[in-house]
Design an enzyme around this catalytic site. Structure first.
Site, PDB file in Angstrom:
ATOM      1  N   GLU A  37       0.794  -1.179  -0.071  1.00 45.39           N
ATOM      2  CA  GLU A  37       0.074  -0.002  -0.120  1.00 45.39           C
ATOM      3  C   GLU A  37       0.915   1.220   0.003  1.00 45.39           C
ATOM      4  OE1 GLU A  37      -3.931  -0.616   2.859  1.00 45.39           O
ATOM      5  OE2 GLU A  37      -1.974  -0.881   3.795  1.00 45.39           O
ATOM      6  N   ASP A  48      -6.478   6.241  11.013  1.00 46.33           N
ATOM      7  CA  ASP A  48      -4.815   6.041  11.272  1.00 46.33           C
ATOM      8  C   ASP A  48      -4.716   6.654  12.596  1.00 46.33           C
ATOM      9  OD1 ASP A  48      -4.366   5.520   8.475  1.00 46.33           O
ATOM     10  OD2 ASP A  48      -4.294   7.832   7.853  1.00 46.33           O
TER      11      ASP A  48
END
Length: 258
Positions: A37, A48
């Protein structure tokens, strides 16, 4: 039974620099990851944890623009035989323009896209259709609270060969404890997806070979993000970042020795 456990690594585009990002990514792929990724930084990534958000903020503060991300993907595709995916958030894609974003992914040979806030069944402004037209796998996410009926619906409708299964609720970064409850959830999702001939990759809090040992033969693969960002953080001043990340990847994949 799954013969091999595949790994998807993760880097933040432009962190700490574009060149260092490329070195780290190349090391991860050389170390044995089949997928990678490349996260396009966003100022408010809702999935996140602090580690990845800090890296994203640093990259943005030092001039990251989406074209840098496409350049990184293009370079990795040209120089490896691995599958490179773009990971980002809807705001980035919408601001860039969905058609232009998908066209750029196609031009640079991206394998797929992961956009957590383009939820399945929700408005995606044609993103999935465009990805399908251009031969890019749009990777769907499964969360712990996703009902079984919906899991099968997602597995049936997606054109991607695997689904990304989030191992736990919350943010990235903190290690996931693979207790009986979590493993049963993962096994249930794998069985449902197998009915539609789809594999699963498990992510969130994967940062130790012992976790991979528990998941071996149960899933197609795992996704490790914060694990790699943390190692990059520890070696920001080192010239041999590629070798360090290659070694770190090999250690993670050495789950048959733990």
């Amino acid at each position: 039974m799954k013969e091999k456990l595949e790994l998807m690594g993760h880097v933040i585009a432009g962190y700490p620099t574009t060149q260092a990002c490329l070195c780290a990514a190349t090391g991860i792929l050389r170390g044995g990851a089949k997928y990678l990724e490349v996260q396009f930084p966003f100022s408010d990534g809702n999935a996140d944890g602090m580690l990845i958000q800090s890296a994203s903020d640093y990259s943005l503060q030092h001039g990251f623009v989406p074209q840098h991300g496409f350049t990184i993907i293009d370079t990795l595709v040209r120089n490896t035989a691995k599958h490179i995916l773009a990971m980002t958030y809807a705001n980035i894609v919408l601001k860039y323009g969905i058609q232009d974003f998908v066209s750029e992914l196609q031009k640079c040979g991206a394998y797929g896209a992961i956009i957590p806030d383009f939820g399945f069944g929700e408005e995606d402004f044609g993103m999935r259709s465009l990805c399908e037209e251009r031969g890019i796998h749009f990777i769907e996410l499964i969360a712990p609270l996703t009902p079984q009926k919906r899991i099968r619906e997602i597995a049936k409708q997606t054109r991607a060969p695997f689904l990304y299964v989030v191992a736990r609720n919350g943010l990235t970064g903190k290690q996931t404890i693979l207790n009986r409850e979590v493993l049963e959830y993962i096994e249930d999702v794998a069985e449902i997806c197998a009915l539609e001939e789809k594999e699963i990759m498990v992510g969130f809090g994967i940062n130790h070979a012992s976790q991979l040992a528990l998941l071996q033969h149960k899933v197609y693969g795992v996704v490790a993000g914060s694990y790699f960002v943390n190692i990059i953080n520890q070696h920001l001043q080192d010239d041999n970042l590629m070798e360090i990340l290659q070694d770190s990847t090999q250690k993670l994949l050495a789950f048959d020795k733990v």
